[in-house]
Design a protein around this motif. Structure first.
Motif, mmCIF file in Angstrom:
data_model
loop_
_atom_site.group_PDB
_atom_site.id
_atom_site.type_symbol
_atom_site.label_atom_id
_atom_site.label_comp_id
_atom_site.label_asym_id
_atom_site.label_seq_id
_atom_site.Cartn_x
_atom_site.Cartn_y
_atom_site.Cartn_z
ATOM 1 N N THR A 1 -5.259 -3.714 0.938
ATOM 2 C CA THR A 1 -4.268 -3.998 2.140
ATOM 3 C C THR A 1 -3.091 -4.914 1.813
ATOM 4 O O THR A 1 -3.385 -6.024 1.110
ATOM 5 N N GLY A 2 -2.199 -4.785 2.648
ATOM 6 C CA GLY A 2 -1.152 -5.713 2.670
ATOM 7 C C GLY A 2 -0.136 -5.491 1.279
ATOM 8 O O GLY A 2 -0.307 -4.350 1.079
ATOM 9 N N GLU A 3 0.624 -6.341 1.028
ATOM 10 C CA GLU A 3 1.596 -6.269 -0.108
ATOM 11 C C GLU A 3 0.568 -6.692 -1.372
ATOM 12 O O GLU A 3 0.062 -7.353 -1.721
ATOM 13 N N VAL A 4 0.599 -5.321 -2.125
ATOM 14 C CA VAL A 4 0.314 -5.731 -3.769
ATOM 15 C C VAL A 4 1.363 -5.290 -4.724
ATOM 16 O O VAL A 4 2.114 -4.451 -4.604
ATOM 17 N N ARG A 5 1.237 -6.310 -5.519
ATOM 18 C CA ARG A 5 2.401 -6.486 -6.656
ATOM 19 C C ARG A 5 1.962 -6.089 -7.910
ATOM 20 O O ARG A 5 0.791 -6.353 -8.600
ATOM 21 N N ALA A 6 2.419 -4.936 -8.452
ATOM 22 C CA ALA A 6 2.176 -4.045 -9.507
ATOM 23 C C ALA A 6 3.187 -4.275 -10.785
ATOM 24 O O ALA A 6 4.447 -3.956 -10.590
ATOM 25 N N LEU A 7 2.884 -5.186 -11.870
ATOM 26 C CA LEU A 7 3.623 -5.266 -12.868
ATOM 27 C C LEU A 7 3.461 -4.026 -13.953
ATOM 28 O O LEU A 7 2.398 -3.562 -14.206
ATOM 29 N N ASN A 8 4.705 -3.283 -14.092
ATOM 30 C CA ASN A 8 4.701 -2.176 -15.148
ATOM 31 C C ASN A 8 5.371 -2.650 -16.367
ATOM 32 O O ASN A 8 6.606 -3.055 -16.277
ATOM 33 N N LEU A 9 4.771 -2.286 -17.486
ATOM 34 C CA LEU A 9 5.092 -2.490 -18.662
ATOM 35 C C LEU A 9 5.366 -1.275 -19.736
ATOM 36 O O LEU A 9 4.221 -0.693 -19.582
ATOM 37 N N MET A 10 6.238 -0.827 -20.076
ATOM 38 C CA MET A 10 6.408 0.440 -20.970
ATOM 39 C C MET A 10 6.395 -0.027 -22.544
ATOM 40 O O MET A 10 7.130 -0.815 -22.840
ATOM 41 N N THR B 1 1.583 6.559 2.532
ATOM 42 C CA THR B 1 1.086 7.865 3.234
ATOM 43 C C THR B 1 -0.422 7.770 3.486
ATOM 44 O O THR B 1 -0.854 7.843 4.400
ATOM 45 N N SER B 2 -1.071 7.599 2.242
ATOM 46 C CA SER B 2 -2.680 7.523 2.499
ATOM 47 C C SER B 2 -3.264 6.388 3.332
ATOM 48 O O SER B 2 -4.240 6.626 3.887
ATOM 49 N N SER B 3 -2.585 5.314 3.119
ATOM 50 C CA SER B 3 -3.039 4.083 3.872
ATOM 51 C C SER B 3 -2.660 3.958 5.059
ATOM 52 O O SER B 3 -2.963 2.838 5.873
ATOM 53 N N TYR B 4 -1.873 4.830 5.628
ATOM 54 C CA TYR B 4 -1.076 4.809 6.827
ATOM 55 C C TYR B 4 -0.295 3.546 7.007
ATOM 56 O O TYR B 4 -0.241 2.929 8.204
ATOM 57 N N GLY B 5 0.198 3.157 5.790
ATOM 58 C CA GLY B 5 1.198 2.095 5.742
ATOM 59 C C GLY B 5 0.498 0.697 5.657
ATOM 60 O O GLY B 5 1.241 -0.357 5.649
ATOM 61 N N ARG B 6 -0.778 0.639 5.313
ATOM 62 C CA ARG B 6 -1.699 -0.696 5.308
ATOM 63 C C ARG B 6 -1.448 -1.347 4.136
ATOM 64 O O ARG B 6 -1.867 -2.403 4.061
ATOM 65 N N LEU B 7 -1.288 -0.282 2.985
ATOM 66 C CA LEU B 7 -0.964 -0.733 1.523
ATOM 67 C C LEU B 7 0.526 -0.627 1.131
ATOM 68 O O LEU B 7 1.058 0.421 1.251
ATOM 69 N N ARG B 8 1.028 -2.072 0.910
ATOM 70 C CA ARG B 8 2.474 -1.841 0.608
ATOM 71 C C ARG B 8 2.649 -2.279 -0.911
ATOM 72 O O ARG B 8 2.452 -3.422 -1.248
ATOM 73 N N ALA C 1 13.744 -4.751 -8.062
ATOM 74 C CA ALA C 1 12.821 -5.328 -7.192
ATOM 75 C C ALA C 1 13.416 -5.543 -5.877
ATOM 76 O O ALA C 1 12.708 -5.329 -4.868
ATOM 77 N N ALA C 2 14.538 -5.680 -5.573
ATOM 78 C CA ALA C 2 15.096 -5.740 -4.253
ATOM 79 C C ALA C 2 15.029 -4.237 -3.390
ATOM 80 O O ALA C 2 14.734 -4.474 -2.103
ATOM 81 N N LEU C 3 14.731 -3.291 -4.161
ATOM 82 C CA LEU C 3 14.258 -1.756 -3.335
ATOM 83 C C LEU C 3 12.783 -1.999 -2.855
ATOM 84 O O LEU C 3 12.684 -1.040 -2.112
ATOM 85 N N THR C 4 12.232 -2.899 -3.649
ATOM 86 C CA THR C 4 10.765 -2.632 -3.384
ATOM 87 C C THR C 4 10.082 -3.847 -2.748
ATOM 88 O O THR C 4 8.636 -3.737 -2.505
ATOM 89 N N THR C 5 10.827 -4.979 -2.302
ATOM 90 C CA THR C 5 10.152 -5.982 -1.718
ATOM 91 C C THR C 5 11.137 -6.827 -0.713
ATOM 92 O O THR C 5 12.374 -6.382 -1.057
ATOM 93 N N SER C 6 10.718 -7.435 0.008
ATOM 94 C CA SER C 6 11.470 -8.277 0.894
ATOM 95 C C SER C 6 11.939 -9.691 0.415
ATOM 96 O O SER C 6 12.874 -10.257 0.811
ATOM 97 N N GLY C 7 11.712 -9.989 -0.964
ATOM 98 C CA GLY C 7 12.329 -11.048 -1.609
ATOM 99 C C GLY C 7 11.358 -12.099 -1.501
ATOM 100 O O GLY C 7 10.087 -12.153 -1.108
ATOM 101 N N GLY C 8 11.871 -13.150 -1.880
ATOM 102 C CA GLY C 8 10.781 -14.461 -2.117
ATOM 103 C C GLY C 8 9.985 -14.369 -3.323
ATOM 104 O O GLY C 8 10.018 -13.758 -4.225
ATOM 105 N N THR C 9 9.047 -15.782 -3.702
ATOM 106 C CA THR C 9 8.514 -15.685 -4.683
ATOM 107 C C THR C 9 7.002 -15.784 -4.457
ATOM 108 O O THR C 9 6.465 -16.566 -3.926
#
Length: 426
Positions: A83-92, A121-128, A27-35
């Motif tokens: 747009t903005g930060e979108v949190r995706a839960l991945n379950l295998m 790339t596609s969103s020009y950085g607008r979708l994180r 998670a630390a690699l993909t978000t700035s932290g916080g809840t």
């Protein structure tokens, strides 16, 4: 189902110490932290309105009545924001008769970080796009895969509802589903048929009647099954692209392929062809998702002739699309496509013209690309690219004409990455 307390890792309840540390490292690699708080789903996914540039509102087509997933704007409430930060839960997940092949993290690595990078790339950085996988091992479902009777059918039919209910039961002690905006279920590839035989991957999106977990419906959930590997040797680089395609649905984008495959749009949008080499989204979709500003769109609604300058879609900034309305729910979109960014497979850069229909449903041809060189056989032999439409763009000196509606689009010039077009309306 009980809710967990506040956690540094979004949605994580209690897992073993090692698993928790591993999840936090990821998670630390993909978000700035916080809840993160529970996702808010009270606004449309894309731009809610199109004021701003004078006249651009005339180019906004409304969603078609009774259409499951329309090209109209704005995207209805219920889909994930785009747009903005979108949190995706991945379950295998795996099954007693199809135990996971290798490590679950290896399955995850087939899609990340590539999917996040594609959206950036596609969103020009607008979708994180932030992927999370708090549970780092295979989640074993209680029934055999064949007992669920999974087919590519209607959203949340009884077979899928049973699978999702079981998945929630197994994962809920460790996951707070309300902390995420969308869910990806990455199924072990040995469950079900090969994608060469049947593509089972599917997305249930904008569905308020979905199974509920932690007080929220799993209304935007993508399932990915076997690997889209045709043996051409490209899967390691391109196999992840099924996930950006499926996630396109959670943002409200329809399928552009038809029963004939990618025949109406070809490789000009990932919602048409997601096999093989990389490709981007159409400018219409980027506007619909809020990745292009109203100031980057021009509306050719008045009679007479006007000249417009467009820059290639892969480059940030500049005018990207001219739209020519024909009816209240359809018109022509004009944009420039060139090789760069996600548009790896462009072999004939130029001006792409396509018709958008707000009243045609997903999978029934809501978009049709105009082919500048019909029956040419195309300009590419790359694997899994619809060759005939690969040279569809119009070049300087060429004109697209729709006599029925009295519309002409003439390409005047194409120099230094800018194309000038003349739109004439009778």
């Amino acid at each position: 189902m009980r809710r967990g307390g506040r956690h540094r890792i979004p949605g994580l309840r209690h897992v073993g110490t090692l698993a928790a540390l591993t999840a936090f490292a990821f998670a630390a690699l993909t978000t700035s932290g916080g809840t993160p708080t529970a996702p808010v789903r009270t606004a449309p996914a894309g731009p809610a309105a199109v004021p701003g540039r004078p006249g651009v509102g005339l180019c906004r087509i409304a969603p078609g009545a009774g259409i499951q997933m329309s090209e109209g704007m704005p995207t209805p409430v219920g889909y994930s924001r785009s747009t903005g930060e979108v949190r995706a839960l991945n379950l295998m997940i795996d099954f007693p008769d199809a135990p996971g092949e290798g490590k679950a993290l290896d399955r995850l690595a087939e899609f990340f970080p590539q999917t996040s990078e594609w959206f950036s790339t596609s969103s020009y950085g607008r979708l994180r796009y932030r992927p999370y996988s708090p549970i780092r091992t295979w989640l074993r479902m209680p029934l055999r895969f064949e007992e669920y009777g999974i087919e590519r059918g209607a959203p949340y039919d009884p077979a899928y509802r049973k699978l999702v209910d079981d998945m929630i039961t197994v994962a809920d002690p460790d996951i707070d589903f309300s902390a995420y905006d969308l869910v990806n279920i990455l199924v072990t590839p040995n469950a079900g048929p090969s994608a060469l035989d049947t593509v089972l991957s599917v997305t249930f999106s904008g569905n308020a009647e979905a199974p509920v977990a932690d007080g929220v419906p799993l209304a935007n959930t993508s399932f990915v099954y076997s690997r889209q590997d045709d043996g051409s040797g490209t899967h390691a680089e391109t196999g992840y692209r099924v996930l950006p395609h499926e996630n396109g649905h959670v943002f409200g984008l329809p399928d552009l392929y038809t029963s004939e495959g990618g025949a109406s749009v070809g490789h000009w949008d990932i919602m048409s062809e997601d096999w093989g080499v990389n490709n981007d989204l159409l400018a219409w979709h980027k506007w619909k998702l809020g990745w292009l500003d109203n100031e980057q769109i021009t509306c050719a609604s008045a009679p007479g002739s006007s000249i417009y300058t467009l820059t290639p879609l892969f480059r940030p900034g500049g005018r990207k699309m001219t739209y020519i309305p024909l009816t209240e729910d359809s018109g022509y979109a004009v944009e420039v496509r060139a090789r760069g960014g996600n548009d790896e497979a462009v072999c004939d850069p130029g001006v792409l013209v396509y018709r958008v229909h707000g009243g045609i449903d997903t999978g029934e041809g809501p978009v049709t690309v105009m082919d500048s060189d019909q029956n040419s056989g195309g300009c590419t032999r790359r694997p899994n690219v619809h060759a005939e439409l690969s040279d569809a763009p119009f070049q300087p000196g060429e004109t697209f004409t729709d006599r029925e509606h009295g519309v002409k689009v003439a390409v005047i010039s194409g120099k230094q990455g800018e194309y000038r077009i003349r739109v004439t309306r009778a």
